[in-house]
Design a protein around this motif. Structure first.
Motif, PDB file in Angstrom:
ATOM      1  N   PRO A   1       1.716  -2.599 -16.842  1.00 47.67           N
ATOM      2  CA  PRO A   1       1.020  -3.626 -17.616  1.00 47.67           C
ATOM      3  C   PRO A   1       1.353  -5.021 -17.099  1.00 47.67           C
ATOM      4  N   ASP A   2       0.416  -5.928 -17.264  1.00 45.55           N
ATOM      5  CA  ASP A   2       0.587  -7.279 -16.728  1.00 45.55           C
ATOM      6  C   ASP A   2       1.892  -7.928 -17.167  1.00 45.55           C
ATOM      7  N   TYR A   3       2.305  -7.679 -18.409  1.00 48.31           N
ATOM      8  CA  TYR A   3       3.499  -8.381 -18.896  1.00 48.31           C
ATOM      9  C   TYR A   3       4.787  -7.895 -18.227  1.00 48.31           C
ATOM     10  N   LEU A   4       4.692  -6.776 -17.500  1.00 49.02           N
ATOM     11  CA  LEU A   4       5.840  -6.263 -16.741  1.00 49.02           C
ATOM     12  C   LEU A   4       5.571  -6.244 -15.240  1.00 49.02           C
ATOM     13  N   ASP A   5       4.420  -6.763 -14.825  1.00 51.59           N
ATOM     14  CA  ASP A   5       3.984  -6.695 -13.424  1.00 51.59           C
ATOM     15  C   ASP A   5       4.120  -8.066 -12.771  1.00 51.59           C
ATOM     16  N   PRO A   6       4.967  -8.214 -11.762  1.00 53.73           N
ATOM     17  CA  PRO A   6       5.138  -9.517 -11.116  1.00 53.73           C
ATOM     18  C   PRO A   6       3.941  -9.917 -10.246  1.00 53.73           C
ATOM     19  N   ASP A   7       3.032  -8.960  -9.946  1.00 52.87           N
ATOM     20  CA  ASP A   7       1.821  -9.255  -9.173  1.00 52.87           C
ATOM     21  C   ASP A   7       0.639  -8.666  -9.937  1.00 52.87           C
ATOM     22  N   ASP A   8       0.111  -9.454 -10.851  1.00 54.39           N
ATOM     23  CA  ASP A   8      -0.866  -8.931 -11.801  1.00 54.39           C
ATOM     24  C   ASP A   8      -2.164  -8.449 -11.169  1.00 54.39           C
ATOM     25  N   ASP A   9      -2.623  -9.112 -10.108  1.00 49.75           N
ATOM     26  CA  ASP A   9      -3.897  -8.714  -9.510  1.00 49.75           C
ATOM     27  C   ASP A   9      -3.732  -7.818  -8.285  1.00 49.75           C
ATOM     28  N   GLY A  10      -2.472  -7.512  -7.938  1.00 52.96           N
ATOM     29  CA  GLY A  10      -2.228  -6.600  -6.833  1.00 52.96           C
ATOM     30  C   GLY A  10      -2.682  -7.099  -5.480  1.00 52.96           C
ATOM     31  N   ASP A  11      -2.664  -8.424  -5.276  1.00 55.04           N
ATOM     32  CA  ASP A  11      -3.125  -8.975  -4.003  1.00 55.04           C
ATOM     33  C   ASP A  11      -1.995  -9.219  -3.009  1.00 55.04           C
ATOM     34  N   GLY A  12      -0.783  -8.796  -3.378  1.00 56.45           N
ATOM     35  CA  GLY A  12       0.348  -8.955  -2.473  1.00 56.45           C
ATOM     36  C   GLY A  12       1.073 -10.276  -2.599  1.00 56.45           C
ATOM     37  N   VAL A  13       0.561 -11.159  -3.426  1.00 54.94           N
ATOM     38  CA  VAL A  13       1.211 -12.448  -3.677  1.00 54.94           C
ATOM     39  C   VAL A  13       1.717 -12.430  -5.115  1.00 54.94           C
ATOM     40  N   LEU A  14       2.996 -12.713  -5.295  1.00 55.10           N
ATOM     41  CA  LEU A  14       3.555 -12.716  -6.641  1.00 55.10           C
ATOM     42  C   LEU A  14       2.810 -13.716  -7.525  1.00 55.10           C
ATOM     43  N   THR A  15       2.584 -13.322  -8.757  1.00 54.14           N
ATOM     44  CA  THR A  15       1.879 -14.186  -9.706  1.00 54.14           C
ATOM     45  C   THR A  15       2.491 -15.570  -9.758  1.00 54.14           C
ATOM     46  N   ARG A  16       3.800 -15.657  -9.809  1.00 53.36           N
ATOM     47  CA  ARG A  16       4.448 -16.968  -9.937  1.00 53.36           C
ATOM     48  C   ARG A  16       4.237 -17.852  -8.716  1.00 53.36           C
ATOM     49  N   ASP A  17       3.820 -17.244  -7.579  1.00 52.96           N
ATOM     50  CA  ASP A  17       3.592 -18.015  -6.354  1.00 52.96           C
ATOM     51  C   ASP A  17       2.118 -18.343  -6.130  1.00 52.96           C
ATOM     52  N   GLU A  18       1.299 -18.161  -7.173  1.00 52.41           N
ATOM     53  CA  GLU A  18      -0.123 -18.475  -7.036  1.00 52.41           C
ATOM     54  C   GLU A  18      -0.465 -19.759  -7.789  1.00 52.41           C
ATOM     55  N   GLU A  19       0.206 -20.840  -7.425  1.00 58.74           N
ATOM     56  CA  GLU A  19      -0.038 -22.150  -8.037  1.00 58.74           C
ATOM     57  C   GLU A  19      -0.747 -23.030  -7.016  1.00 58.74           C
TER      58      GLU A  19
END
Length: 303
Positions: free
Chosen positions: A202-220
């Motif tokens: 689930p997204d709330y436990l997934d560090p890469d929510d869209d599965g694109d290989g880039v961590l969610t926190r690094d998509e700013e």
């Protein structure tokens, strides 16, 4: 209402009830199961009621509210005190049909008319405080026992040193758990948690929510403000869009607010209010705004 049954010796009520064999009768008083406290040089714990107008109060001269919040590593405070000439337990009745403020005023109200004041200077008072902390992320703490061993403190999905039940961002992706739809229909069943990339996490436990290989926190990509949710290149936030995989490394993590709730209970035992005695009386639960607070913590960016 909490019902308090006092035992009153029959000889004290001869005008109402005559008995030669030492029988006892029960008189029922009703008070709420909550109480209040005030004071700076010692504490007064008290509860009042009307119709009829009565009060119960306990003075502990050595305590302040702050003392009750000094919990140990187990998040518990326990204190035992002896009733005495300075630590008293009072039961009072009043002729007032409507009671003014009775306790902790610099100048006592002239409207108060006490008709009976019974005091116990012997007995014991036991006070217990239990601190409960929560991350207010929309998930019941018990459901954040990921490994199922009953110990919430060793469930730390993102390894930031904050267990999930206190972590407002369980996966450390700088998108708060409550904003990642962990329980979409609000029924307490997390089986419907949002899973954007369908990887079973689930997204709330997934560090890469869209599965694109880039961590969610690094998509700013638009604003480096520790919040990927407001970085939108094509219709939706980049961290949810597999078509956008630009990497802008996070420099810090979101500040977490941990909600703290202190529950203070008080019990009186082995007291004697002249004609009223009781082995143990549950005084109730303290109501005070100081018992609801919070603390803040920010994970180390190098975790």
């Amino acid at each position: 209402m909490r019902k308090l049954f006092f035992v009153i010796s029959s000889f004290a009520l001869l005008s109402l009830y005559t008995c030669d064999d030492g029988d006892i009768i029960n008189v029922e008083f009703e008070f709420d199961n909550t109480f209040q406290a005030c004071g700076t040089n010692g504490l007064v714990f008290y509860k009042t009621k009307e119709d009829p107008s009565e009060s119960l109060s306990i003075i502990i001269s050595s305590l302040e509210i702050a003392d009750l919040l000094e919990v140990g590593e187990d998040n518990i405070y326990e204190g035992e005190f002896t009733l005495s000439s300075t630590n008293t337990f009072n039961y009072r009745t009043y002729s007032n049909t409507s009671l003014p403020s009775l306790f902790c005023n610099d100048v006592p109200s002239s409207e108060i008319n006490i008709t009976k004041d019974l005091v116990s200077t012997s007995g014991n008072v036991y006070i217990k405080t239990v601190l409960t902390e929560d991350d207010n992320d929309g998930i019941e703490a018990a459901l954040e026992d990921i490994n199922g061993n009953g110990n919430l403190d060793d469930d730390d999905t993102d390894g930031d040193g904050i267990p999930n039940y206190l972590d407002a961002d369980d996966d450390g992706d700088n998108v708060l758990t409550k904003d990642e739809d962990p329980d979409q229909n609000g029924d307490g069943d997390l089986s419907d948690a949002l899973d954007t990339d369908g990887d079973g996490i689930p997204d709330y436990l997934d560090p890469d929510d869209d599965g694109d290989g880039v961590l969610t926190r690094d998509e700013e990509n638009q604003s480096e403000d520790n919040n990927p949710a407001n970085d939108i290149s094509i219709l939706i936030a980049d961290y949810l869009n597999p078509q956008v995989s630009t990497k802008v490394p996070a420099k810090a993590y979101r500040e977490h607010t941990i909600i703290q709730t202190y529950v203070v209970t008080l019990t009186v035992s082995n007291f004697n209010l002249e004609v009223i005695s009781f082995d143990t009386f549950d005084f109730g639960v303290l109501e005070d705004s100081a018992l609801s607070t919070s603390r803040k913590v920010t994970p180390d960016p190098n975790f």
